[in-house]
Design an enzyme around this catalytic site. Structure first.
Site, PDB file in Angstrom:
ATOM      1  N   GLY A  62       0.843  -1.188   0.000  1.00 53.60           N
ATOM      2  CA  GLY A  62       0.000   0.000   0.000  1.00 53.60           C
ATOM      3  C   GLY A  62       0.877   1.236   0.000  1.00 53.60           C
ATOM      4  O   GLY A  62       1.880   1.287  -0.708  1.00 53.60           O
ATOM      5  N   CYS A  63       0.535   2.182   0.811  1.00 55.96           N
ATOM      6  CA  CYS A  63       1.273   3.440   0.902  1.00 55.96           C
ATOM      7  C   CYS A  63       2.736   3.180   1.277  1.00 55.96           C
ATOM      8  O   CYS A  63       3.022   2.637   2.331  1.00 55.96           O
ATOM      9  CB  CYS A  63       0.617   4.320   1.957  1.00 55.96           C
ATOM     10  SG  CYS A  63       1.548   5.785   2.366  1.00 55.96           S
ATOM     11  N   PHE A  64       3.633   3.570   0.400  1.00 52.01           N
ATOM     12  CA  PHE A  64       5.038   3.299   0.695  1.00 52.01           C
ATOM     13  C   PHE A  64       5.608   4.191   1.785  1.00 52.01           C
ATOM     14  O   PHE A  64       6.634   3.884   2.368  1.00 52.01           O
ATOM     15  CB  PHE A  64       5.912   3.280  -0.550  1.00 52.01           C
ATOM     16  CG  PHE A  64       5.867   4.466  -1.490  1.00 52.01           C
ATOM     17  CD1 PHE A  64       5.442   5.728  -1.113  1.00 52.01           C
ATOM     18  CD2 PHE A  64       6.277   4.286  -2.799  1.00 52.01           C
ATOM     19  CE1 PHE A  64       5.432   6.787  -1.998  1.00 52.01           C
ATOM     20  CE2 PHE A  64       6.282   5.345  -3.702  1.00 52.01           C
ATOM     21  CZ  PHE A  64       5.851   6.601  -3.302  1.00 52.01           C
TER      22      PHE A  64
END
Length: 170
Positions: free
Chosen positions: A9-11
């Site tokens: 997901g969000c890095f």
């Protein structure tokens, strides 16, 4: 020293988490397995690059073996949701384990088999060789350190990490 790439997901949150894990020597956020050379964030968000938001992880396998890296990875994701983690939706937010060293593949597959027994739904985390990786724009690197009020789906996992022996101060 070993290397692996993780799509969770969000890095931003993945990087913030893994920077706090003992044995992690370096991290970098970027775009992996893109069909477009050197894509921008805007390109990746279009869904037309095939790229995944990924975290590059360089680690000391004597301190933090791959199995333990995978344990921490699964603390940050829901492996049964396709193209989504938290409020982040799109193919670039899919979960994935992207290896470089072919010798890591049996370890990854064994871990996934054990992990799958914990879920009633099928694990959809992709496992592939990392074909290419383009570092994200500088403003994405260490984003949550620069923007401590930033959103990410795994902030609770970071708090839980602090309670473990694998935690290190950054």
């Amino acid at each position: 020293m070993k290397e692996i790439y993780l799509g969770g997901g969000c890095f931003w949150g993945m990087e913030a988490y893994f920077k706090r894990v003992k044995g992690i020597l370096d991290t970098k956020v970027g775009y992996g397995n893109s069909c477009v050379l050197n894509p921008s964030y805007r390109d990746v968000c279009s869904g037309e690059t095939g790229a995944v938001e990924a975290l590059y992880v360089k680690y000391d396998e004597n301190v933090m073996p791959l199995e333990r890296i995978l344990y921490h990875f699964f603390q940050n994701i829901n492996p049964t949701t396709l193209n989504r983690q938290g409020n982040d939706i799109g193919t670039q937010y899919r979960s994935g384990i992207y290896y470089i060293d072919e010798k890591d593949l049996p370890i990854i597959n064994d871990y996934l088999l054990k992990e799958s027994k914990k879920y009633s739904n099928k694990i959809v985390t992709e496992v592939k060789k990392m074909e290419n990786f383009y570092p994200a724009e500088e403003y994405h690197q260490s984003y949550l350190e620069k923007n401590p009020e930033g959103y990410c789906h795994n902030l609770g996992a970071i708090l839980d990490l602090k309670k473990t022996e694998d935690y290190k101060e950054v």
